[in-house]
Design a protein around this motif. Sequence first.
Motif, PDB file in Angstrom:
ATOM      1  N   ARG A  67      12.093   0.436   1.330  1.00 36.60           N
ATOM      2  CA  ARG A  67      12.823   1.645   1.692  1.00 36.60           C
ATOM      3  C   ARG A  67      13.733   1.441   2.903  1.00 36.60           C
ATOM      4  NH1 ARG A  67      11.928   6.049   5.016  1.00 36.60           N
ATOM      5  NH2 ARG A  67      13.193   7.821   4.418  1.00 36.60           N
ATOM      6  N   ARG A  68      13.170   0.970   3.998  1.00 38.65           N
ATOM      7  CA  ARG A  68      13.937   0.876   5.247  1.00 38.65           C
ATOM      8  C   ARG A  68      14.622  -0.477   5.450  1.00 38.65           C
ATOM      9  NH1 ARG A  68      12.564   5.109   9.000  1.00 38.65           N
ATOM     10  NH2 ARG A  68      10.836   6.332   8.197  1.00 38.65           N
ATOM     11  N   ALA A  98       7.313   6.542  11.322  1.00 38.83           N
ATOM     12  CA  ALA A  98       7.126   5.824  10.056  1.00 38.83           C
ATOM     13  C   ALA A  98       5.648   5.479   9.856  1.00 38.83           C
ATOM     14  CB  ALA A  98       7.974   4.559  10.027  1.00 38.83           C
ATOM     15  N   LYS A 115       3.614   8.686   9.247  1.00 39.92           N
ATOM     16  CA  LYS A 115       3.793   9.143   7.869  1.00 39.92           C
ATOM     17  C   LYS A 115       2.912   8.344   6.907  1.00 39.92           C
ATOM     18  CE  LYS A 115       7.187   8.225   4.655  1.00 39.92           C
ATOM     19  NZ  LYS A 115       8.549   7.932   4.289  1.00 39.92           N
ATOM     20  N   ILE A 116       2.887   7.034   7.098  1.00 36.97           N
ATOM     21  CA  ILE A 116       2.053   6.186   6.243  1.00 36.97           C
ATOM     22  C   ILE A 116       0.580   6.545   6.425  1.00 36.97           C
ATOM     23  CG2 ILE A 116       1.238   3.821   5.858  1.00 36.97           C
ATOM     24  CD1 ILE A 116       4.149   2.947   6.621  1.00 36.97           C
ATOM     25  N   ARG A 147       6.206  -0.816   0.854  1.00 33.92           N
ATOM     26  CA  ARG A 147       7.229   0.078   0.312  1.00 33.92           C
ATOM     27  C   ARG A 147       8.124   0.643   1.421  1.00 33.92           C
ATOM     28  NH1 ARG A 147       6.106   3.541  -4.465  1.00 33.92           N
ATOM     29  NH2 ARG A 147       8.232   3.818  -5.086  1.00 33.92           N
ATOM     30  N   GLU A 148       7.512   1.049   2.517  1.00 31.12           N
ATOM     31  CA  GLU A 148       8.269   1.699   3.604  1.00 31.12           C
ATOM     32  C   GLU A 148       9.162   0.732   4.361  1.00 31.12           C
ATOM     33  OE1 GLU A 148       9.499   5.005   5.826  1.00 31.12           O
ATOM     34  OE2 GLU A 148       8.277   4.933   4.013  1.00 31.12           O
ATOM     35  N   TRP A 191       1.645   0.844   1.008  1.00 33.20           N
ATOM     36  CA  TRP A 191       2.591   1.830   1.551  1.00 33.20           C
ATOM     37  C   TRP A 191       3.509   1.184   2.582  1.00 33.20           C
ATOM     38  CZ3 TRP A 191       3.733   6.337  -0.430  1.00 33.20           C
ATOM     39  CH2 TRP A 191       2.793   7.001  -1.211  1.00 33.20           C
TER      40      TRP A 191
END
Length: 193
Positions: free
Chosen positions: A41-42, A17, A20-21, A36-37, A33
């Motif tokens: 999102r998670r 994770a 990716k960020i 958001r992640e 980001w």
Amino acid sequence: MPLQADTAPTLRSLFFAFSKIGLTSFGGGLSGWMLREFVQRRAWLTQQEFLSGLALAQAFPGINVVNLSIWIGFQLLGGAGAVVAACGIVLPPMVVALTLASVFSHVADVRGVHVVLAGIAAAAVGLSLQTGLRAALHAAKGWARSLILLATFAAIFFWRLPLLWVVGVMAPLSITLAWRRIRAEAAAEASTP
């Protein structure tokens, strides 16, 4: 509401994770980001938890997003999570940055490259602004907090006072007010049967 709530994080999922960020957030704005992640999102953290971590990360010396990564990793998986998160946010982008730096030296004279980089920077500023506005709305609850927020903004943005002096004055003031508020809330709870 989360876009896709994951199960509990593992060291592996945490590393990927953060990687990716780090690999997809060009030009900055990483805290946006991360919000958001990990929040939207998670659903590994609440917005309140994230913003508290962001405030702490900004108060500590060093690079804010690395501090925030360490804090998130620690909150989710303890010391091992902190190390994995820091490695995930730093190592993969570092490898890419070193590779791109060698490539950029060959295309630095191409005007289109600078136009693309300016566009990426504009998007990153927008993402940072979004995160800043969320944090400001969260922090500006009550007249005292709002006054501290506005005074800090004015001191740095309009009057261009040195950041260390502004933080040196406003942080203790803010901490004192928060401590008093928490103490008053605890006293109110204690007096309620």
